[in-house]
Design an enzyme around this catalytic site. Structure first.
Site, short mmCIF file in Angstrom:
data_model
loop_
_atom_site.label_atom_id
_atom_site.label_comp_id
_atom_site.label_asym_id
_atom_site.label_seq_id
_atom_site.Cartn_x
_atom_site.Cartn_y
_atom_site.Cartn_z
N GLU A 98 6.60 0.28 112.19
CA GLU A 98 6.05 0.88 110.98
C GLU A 98 7.10 1.60 110.13
OE1 GLU A 98 2.04 2.22 111.46
OE2 GLU A 98 2.18 3.57 109.75
N GLU B 60 -12.14 -4.26 107.73
CA GLU B 60 -10.71 -4.55 107.97
C GLU B 60 -10.38 -6.00 107.58
OE1 GLU B 60 -8.56 -2.14 108.85
OE2 GLU B 60 -9.75 -0.62 109.93
N HIS C 142 -15.09 4.43 111.40
CA HIS C 142 -13.78 4.19 110.83
C HIS C 142 -13.82 3.12 109.73
CE1 HIS C 142 -9.44 3.57 110.62
NE2 HIS C 142 -9.66 2.28 110.79
N LYS D 163 -2.51 -9.81 110.34
CA LYS D 163 -2.01 -8.58 110.97
C LYS D 163 -0.73 -8.88 111.77
CE LYS D 163 -2.47 -4.47 113.55
NZ LYS D 163 -3.21 -3.47 114.30
N ASN E 81 -2.17 0.02 106.02
CA ASN E 81 -2.81 1.31 105.80
C ASN E 81 -3.59 1.37 104.49
OD1 ASN E 81 -1.82 2.35 108.17
ND2 ASN E 81 0.05 3.15 107.22
N ARG F 243 5.35 3.26 135.28
CA ARG F 243 6.25 3.09 134.13
C ARG F 243 6.00 1.79 133.36
NH1 ARG F 243 10.08 4.94 137.84
NH2 ARG F 243 10.49 7.16 137.58
N ARG G 108 4.66 -2.81 107.44
CA ARG G 108 3.47 -2.51 108.24
C ARG G 108 2.58 -1.49 107.55
NH1 ARG G 108 3.22 -2.24 114.81
NH2 ARG G 108 1.02 -1.78 115.03
N LYS H 64 0.05 -1.01 119.66
CA LYS H 64 -0.12 0.45 119.65
C LYS H 64 -1.17 0.82 120.68
CE LYS H 64 0.88 1.65 114.81
NZ LYS H 64 0.25 2.19 113.58
N HIS I 149 -9.05 7.85 106.40
CA HIS I 149 -8.91 8.82 107.49
C HIS I 149 -9.42 10.19 107.08
CE1 HIS I 149 -5.58 6.31 109.60
NE2 HIS I 149 -6.75 6.11 110.19
N HIS J 182 -6.63 3.54 104.07
CA HIS J 182 -6.66 4.42 105.23
C HIS J 182 -6.26 5.87 104.93
CE1 HIS J 182 -7.35 0.79 107.45
NE2 HIS J 182 -7.37 1.43 108.60
N1 LIG Z 1 -4.22 0.20 118.41
C1 LIG Z 1 -4.45 -0.07 117.15
O1 LIG Z 1 -3.62 -0.63 116.45
C2 LIG Z 1 -5.77 0.32 116.56
C3 LIG Z 1 -6.15 -0.18 115.32
C4 LIG Z 1 -7.39 0.14 114.82
C5 LIG Z 1 -8.23 0.96 115.54
N2 LIG Z 1 -7.85 1.45 116.75
C6 LIG Z 1 -8.73 2.30 117.54
O2 LIG Z 1 -9.92 1.58 117.85
C7 LIG Z 1 -10.97 2.50 118.06
C8 LIG Z 1 -12.21 2.00 117.35
O3 LIG Z 1 -12.55 0.73 117.88
P1 LIG Z 1 -14.05 0.22 117.89
O4 LIG Z 1 -14.62 0.32 116.56
O5 LIG Z 1 -14.07 -1.07 118.60
O6 LIG Z 1 -14.78 1.38 118.72
P2 LIG Z 1 -15.41 1.39 120.20
O7 LIG Z 1 -14.46 0.87 121.20
O8 LIG Z 1 -15.94 2.74 120.39
O9 LIG Z 1 -16.60 0.35 120.08
C9 LIG Z 1 -17.67 0.63 119.22
C10 LIG Z 1 -18.99 0.66 120.00
O10 LIG Z 1 -19.40 -0.67 120.24
C11 LIG Z 1 -19.61 -0.89 121.62
N3 LIG Z 1 -19.24 -2.28 121.86
C12 LIG Z 1 -18.01 -2.84 121.73
N4 LIG Z 1 -18.10 -4.16 121.89
C13 LIG Z 1 -19.39 -4.46 122.13
C14 LIG Z 1 -20.11 -5.65 122.36
N5 LIG Z 1 -19.52 -6.85 122.33
N6 LIG Z 1 -21.44 -5.56 122.60
C15 LIG Z 1 -22.06 -4.34 122.59
N7 LIG Z 1 -21.45 -3.19 122.36
C16 LIG Z 1 -20.13 -3.25 122.12
C17 LIG Z 1 -18.78 0.15 122.32
O11 LIG Z 1 -19.27 0.44 123.59
C18 LIG Z 1 -18.93 1.33 121.35
O12 LIG Z 1 -20.13 1.99 121.57
C19 LIG Z 1 -10.48 3.84 117.56
O13 LIG Z 1 -10.20 4.66 118.66
C20 LIG Z 1 -9.22 3.51 116.81
O14 LIG Z 1 -8.26 4.55 116.86
C21 LIG Z 1 -6.64 1.13 117.27
ZN LIG Z 2 -8.32 0.73 110.32
#
Ligand SMILES: NC(=O)c1ccc[n+]([C@@H]2O[C@H](COP(=O)([O-])OP(=O)(O)OC[C@H]3O[C@@H](n4cnc5c(N)ncnc54)[C@H](O)[C@@H]3O)[C@@H](O)[C@H]2O)c1
Ligand SMILES: [Zn+2]
Length: 362
Positions: free
Chosen positions: A237, A183, A264, A227, A245, A119, A241, A141, A252, A248
């Site tokens: 949101e 971003e 993304h 942020k 977006n 939990r 907040r 999130k 998206h 986005h």
């Molecule tokens: N929670 C939130 O508020 C929020 C906000 C924006 C995005 N997201 C989420 O984040 C995700 C996208 O994040 P992302 O772009 O980091 O994707 P990801 O986690 O897939 O990382 C991108 C790639 O880079 C690699 N990688 C990461 N750091 C590295 C490093 N230092 N050295 C070598 N390789 C590395 C990973 O293994 C992957 O292949 C999506 O799922 C999205 O929904 C969440």
């Molecule tokens: Zn984004």
């Protein structure tokens, strides 16, 4: 060696940004979230590169490593159930802390494990991609994707600390660095014109930027501040907040139409160009705003338009599947100029009819 350190104090936790912060991660985690055992969750790419150093920073404390396959395709309930089973099998209980070492995929997934295991147990975010540092790791999130779409199952769960070691960006593939930078450009547009100008200056030389240097430290720290300030005013949101977006709604949709082939951040970059144009079309934004946004996106070698093979009406249709669509008209968060967003009487987003939105996609 740990370089200059920026600390950003949020309501319930601190974000530490510096080149080399990874070596202090164990000490920080043990301070803010003392536990019997620490579960380090990472992915196959990041784990191979950085997990050993992270675990060494814990000294004699007990750490266990759980590695998921890299990629968005694994941000699922299946991976969540595998991880929670593994935690239980390894003897993890209530007295546990989760450490998320990776990009946004690992952060969202490990955060969701932390939100639900027993939990809710504490977790520490150690974002390793630029996107995760300046976006995903702040705001609380967490969640996973389903066949119906991204992030449809999840929970709000604030981390106990965020540790962003900018030197880790040295191993991040260049296209992911650029995607994350989109971003940062967004943060300038929505909240800080001087910061936007800084991103404009850095955009042209992103590939040769020293990730361990002061400029990257400034970018990560300022983006997190922006942020965090926005999220701090509106955790769930309901209003401001939504400004995050910007770019986005179309972004998206473009991601979806590309079957997630387009990253993304790349999709958001294009989305910002179109949405800034939409803001001008609606008479909300100062003329020239969209050109300025396009120039910087282009300098960062991010896409300023969708692929020619992707029809505008397909993108438009896809905007309706976004969970932000309400009552048939899709909502957009739009700038009034670089550094300021349209408040729409506190709603911070405006419903736009399809025929108007389609003009922005031309
Ligand atoms: N929670 C939130 O508020 C929020 C906000 C924006 C995005 N997201 C989420 O984040 C995700 C996208 O994040 P992302 O772009 O980091 O994707 P990801 O986690 O897939 O990382 C991108 C790639 O880079 C690699 N990688 C990461 N750091 C590295 C490093 N230092 N050295 C070598 N390789 C590395 C990973 O293994 C992957 O292949 C999506 O799922 C999205 O929904 C969440
Ligand atoms: Zn984004």
């Amino acid at each position: 060696v740990v370089g200059p350190v920026r600390e950003i104090e949020l309501a319930t936790y601190r974000v530490t940004v510096s080149a080399g912060a990874l070596d202090r991660a164990g000490e920080i985690a043990q301070n803010v979230a003392p536990a019997h055992r620490y579960a380090v969750i990472t992915d196959s790419n990041v784990g191979a590169l950085h997990a050993a150093r992270l675990r060494a920073s814990f000294g004699d404390a007990r750490t266990f490593l759980f590695t998921i396959p890299a990629g968005e395709a694994h941000k699922t309930r299946d991976t969540w159930s595998t991880l929670t089973d593994e935690l239980l099998h390894t003897g993890f209980g209530r007295d546990s802390t989760i450490i998320a070492l990776g990009g946004g995929v690992v952060g969202d997934l490990a955060g969701f494990v932390a939100a639900t295991f027993m939990r809710g147990v504490p977790y520490v975010q150690i974002p390793t991609s630029l996107l995760a540092m300046i976006d995903a790791s702040v705001g609380g999130k967490t969640g996973v994707d389903t066949a119906k779409g991204k992030n449809l199952v999840g929970a709000f769960h604030q981390p106990a600390a965020v540790i962003a070691d900018t030197s880790l960006l040295g191993t991040l593939p260049a296209e992911h660095l650029r995607a994350g930078f989109a971003e940062a450009i967004k943060h300038g547009v929505i909240a800080d014109s001087a910061y936007f100008e800084k991103t404009a200056r850095l955009a042209a030389n992103l590939d040769s930027l020293d990730v361990s240097g002061g400029e990257m430290l400034d970018v990560v720290a300022r983006s997190i501040e922006i942020k965090a300030t926005v999220v701090g005013q509106d955790e769930r949101e309901g209003g401001i907040r939504k400004t995050l977006n910007f770019g986005h709604t179309f972004g998206h949709a473009i991601e979806l139409c590309s079957n997630y082939e387009i990253l993304h951040g790349e999709a958001v970059a294009t989305g910002m160009v179109y949405e800034a144009g939409l803001a001008e079309l609606l008479g909300l934004a100062e003329p020239g705003t969209a050109d300025r946004v396009r120039d910087v996106i282009s300098a960062a070698r991010l896409p300023t338009a969708r692929p020619s093979s992707m029809p505008g009406d397909q993108v438009l249709r896809a905007t309706h599947t976004d969970k932000k669509a309400r009552g048939g008209r899709v909502e957009y968060a739009l700038p009034i100029r670089i550094g300021a967003m349209h408040d729409a009487d506190g709603r911070w987003s405006v419903p736009v009819a399809d025929d108007v939105a389609s003009q922005a996609l031309r």
